[in-house]
Write a protein that holds these residues in place. Structure first.
Motif, PDB file in Angstrom:
ATOM      1  N   ILE A 200      28.165  36.722  37.158  1.00 12.81           N
ATOM      2  CA  ILE A 200      28.912  37.923  37.542  1.00 12.81           C
ATOM      3  C   ILE A 200      27.972  38.975  38.123  1.00 12.81           C
ATOM      4  O   ILE A 200      28.247  39.580  39.170  1.00 12.81           O
ATOM      5  CB  ILE A 200      29.690  38.489  36.338  1.00 12.81           C
ATOM      6  CG1 ILE A 200      30.849  37.561  35.958  1.00 12.81           C
ATOM      7  CG2 ILE A 200      30.223  39.896  36.652  1.00 12.81           C
ATOM      8  CD1 ILE A 200      31.532  37.932  34.660  1.00 12.81           C
TER       9      ILE A 200
ATOM     10  N   ALA B  23      26.888  37.964  41.608  1.00 10.87           N
ATOM     11  CA  ALA B  23      27.977  38.020  42.585  1.00 10.87           C
ATOM     12  C   ALA B  23      28.342  39.449  42.973  1.00 10.87           C
ATOM     13  O   ALA B  23      28.709  39.714  44.118  1.00 10.87           O
ATOM     14  CB  ALA B  23      29.204  37.299  42.037  1.00 10.87           C
ATOM     15  N   LEU B  24      28.247  40.373  42.029  1.00 13.25           N
ATOM     16  CA  LEU B  24      28.663  41.752  42.291  1.00 13.25           C
ATOM     17  C   LEU B  24      27.535  42.648  42.787  1.00 13.25           C
ATOM     18  O   LEU B  24      27.794  43.716  43.350  1.00 13.25           O
ATOM     19  CB  LEU B  24      29.270  42.375  41.023  1.00 13.25           C
ATOM     20  CG  LEU B  24      30.495  41.675  40.423  1.00 13.25           C
ATOM     21  CD1 LEU B  24      31.076  42.530  39.296  1.00 13.25           C
ATOM     22  CD2 LEU B  24      31.556  41.378  41.473  1.00 13.25           C
TER      23      LEU B  24
ATOM     24  N   THR C 129      35.483  49.898  44.636  1.00 14.74           N
ATOM     25  CA  THR C 129      36.291  48.689  44.809  1.00 14.74           C
ATOM     26  C   THR C 129      36.288  47.806  43.566  1.00 14.74           C
ATOM     27  O   THR C 129      36.952  46.765  43.550  1.00 14.74           O
ATOM     28  CB  THR C 129      35.771  47.859  46.003  1.00 14.74           C
ATOM     29  OG1 THR C 129      34.416  47.440  45.737  1.00 14.74           O
ATOM     30  CG2 THR C 129      35.803  48.673  47.281  1.00 14.74           C
ATOM     31  N   LEU C 130      35.554  48.231  42.533  1.00 16.36           N
ATOM     32  CA  LEU C 130      35.459  47.455  41.291  1.00 16.36           C
ATOM     33  C   LEU C 130      35.692  48.367  40.086  1.00 16.36           C
ATOM     34  O   LEU C 130      34.792  48.621  39.282  1.00 16.36           O
ATOM     35  CB  LEU C 130      34.079  46.782  41.177  1.00 16.36           C
ATOM     36  CG  LEU C 130      33.779  45.674  42.186  1.00 16.36           C
ATOM     37  CD1 LEU C 130      32.288  45.338  42.188  1.00 16.36           C
ATOM     38  CD2 LEU C 130      34.610  44.436  41.879  1.00 16.36           C
TER      39      LEU C 130
ATOM     40  N   THR D 232      39.168  45.505  36.344  1.00 17.11           N
ATOM     41  CA  THR D 232      39.156  44.445  37.353  1.00 17.11           C
ATOM     42  C   THR D 232      38.875  43.099  36.681  1.00 17.11           C
ATOM     43  O   THR D 232      37.928  42.967  35.912  1.00 17.11           O
ATOM     44  CB  THR D 232      38.085  44.708  38.423  1.00 17.11           C
ATOM     45  OG1 THR D 232      38.362  45.941  39.087  1.00 17.11           O
ATOM     46  CG2 THR D 232      38.045  43.584  39.450  1.00 17.11           C
TER      47      THR D 232
ATOM     48  N   ILE E  91      37.770  39.150  36.663  1.00 22.94           N
ATOM     49  CA  ILE E  91      36.840  38.291  37.387  1.00 22.94           C
ATOM     50  C   ILE E  91      36.890  36.901  36.782  1.00 22.94           C
ATOM     51  O   ILE E  91      36.816  36.744  35.554  1.00 22.94           O
ATOM     52  CB  ILE E  91      35.405  38.846  37.314  1.00 22.94           C
ATOM     53  CG1 ILE E  91      35.351  40.232  37.966  1.00 22.94           C
ATOM     54  CG2 ILE E  91      34.416  37.900  37.985  1.00 22.94           C
ATOM     55  CD1 ILE E  91      34.053  40.955  37.760  1.00 22.94           C
TER      56      ILE E  91
ATOM     57  N   CYS F 239      30.440  32.263  40.374  1.00 25.27           N
ATOM     58  CA  CYS F 239      31.328  33.408  40.581  1.00 25.27           C
ATOM     59  C   CYS F 239      31.287  33.809  42.051  1.00 25.27           C
ATOM     60  O   CYS F 239      30.199  33.853  42.654  1.00 25.27           O
ATOM     61  CB  CYS F 239      30.885  34.584  39.698  1.00 25.27           C
ATOM     62  SG  CYS F 239      31.949  36.034  39.777  1.00 25.27           S
TER      63      CYS F 239
ATOM     64  N   HIS G 279      32.679  36.817  44.801  1.00 33.05           N
ATOM     65  CA  HIS G 279      33.301  38.130  44.981  1.00 33.05           C
ATOM     66  C   HIS G 279      33.872  38.175  46.401  1.00 33.05           C
ATOM     67  O   HIS G 279      33.126  38.166  47.376  1.00 33.05           O
ATOM     68  CB  HIS G 279      32.261  39.242  44.788  1.00 33.05           C
ATOM     69  CG  HIS G 279      32.834  40.617  44.921  1.00 33.05           C
ATOM     70  ND1 HIS G 279      32.064  41.703  45.229  1.00 33.05           N
ATOM     71  CD2 HIS G 279      34.107  41.079  44.797  1.00 33.05           C
ATOM     72  CE1 HIS G 279      32.834  42.784  45.297  1.00 33.05           C
ATOM     73  NE2 HIS G 279      34.064  42.419  45.033  1.00 33.05           N
TER      74      HIS G 279
ATOM     75  N   GLY H 299      36.222  39.836  49.474  1.00 28.53           N
ATOM     76  CA  GLY H 299      36.636  41.126  49.983  1.00 28.53           C
ATOM     77  C   GLY H 299      38.057  41.101  50.500  1.00 28.53           C
ATOM     78  O   GLY H 299      38.660  40.055  50.654  1.00 28.53           O
TER      79      GLY H 299
END
Length: 227
Positions: free
Chosen positions: A163, A166-167, A201-202, A206, A208, A223, A225, A227
């Motif tokens: 995570i 990915a973020l 945006t997170l 949220t 996941i 993971c 992410h 858009g």
């Protein structure tokens, strides 16, 4: 350094990837030139194991990028130690005890990718590290995961690493294990919810999804992410 292709795991995400086994004890500095990779100056005094892990990860990354139809590319590291991918490419690198993997994609809707391979912790490690990796409000979901998997903390640790990777390309700052909490699982997925807003945006709440698979010795989590 001896390397060989390895297919213990095939990622569930439909992107280019390369996985290999390597022997850190056979590493030599000349291996970087052999694989057409520069030895970073910051690794000049690193132990052989660290150099071997770095090189193996970059060899996997170069291979994954070439599968996208791009020329050989050297994935450097930013000051944050995050890999610097080619323009228009997102990817992730992982390694654990002689196994390395990288995944990459040029799909425009992918904002970030995270993969993580971990060797299973011992029962003692899982008990000792639980308080550092889990939040109190994950207890119920974690207990349910433990009913299905003998090493649930290894899975959650790896998933939270994926995570983060990915973020990070969007968040661009460090956040800890407490930023996401396990809320559910099935045979292929772990579901988490963000516990704080990491980016406009997170926002907190949220959800996941992390893909996972495991063998007797290792776990792979993934993971993406979007858009």
């Amino acid at each position: 350094m001896h390397i060989m292709p390895m297919s213990s795991f095939q990622p569930q995400l439909p992107f280019a990837y390369h996985c290999m086994a390597f022997s850190p004890e056979q590493y030599q500095d000349a291996d970087f030139a052999h694989f057409n990779q520069p030895l970073p100056s910051k690794l000049g005094r690193a132990v052989a194991k660290r150099k071997a892990e770095y090189l193996a990860g970059r060899v996997c990354a170069a291979n994954a990028i070439q599968q996208l139809g791009r020329p050989h590319y050297v994935v450097q590291s930013a000051e944050s130690r995050a890999p610097i991918w080619p323009e228009g490419v997102n990817g992730s690198i992982t390694h654990s005890k002689g196994v390395a993997m990288a995944i990459a994609t040029d799909k425009v809707d992918v904002l970030g990718l995270g993969i993580d391979i971990e060797h299973m912790m011992s029962d003692k490690q899982e008990n000792e590290l639980r308080g550092q990796i889990l939040r109190d409000d994950e207890a119920t979901a974690f207990a349910a995961l433990g009913q299905d998997h003998p090493k649930p903390l290894t899975l959650v640790f790896s998933a939270k690493e994926s995570i983060y990777k990915a973020l990070y390309s969007v968040v661009q700052t460090f956040f800890g294990f407490d930023a996401a909490k396990l809320i559910d699982h099935d045979v292929k997925h772990l579901r988490f919810a963000l516990t704080a807003s990491l980016h406009p945006t997170l926002p907190a709440g949220t959800e996941i999804t992390v893909y996972y698979q495991s063998s007797d010795e290792m776990v792979l989590t993934e993971c993406v992410h979007l858009g």
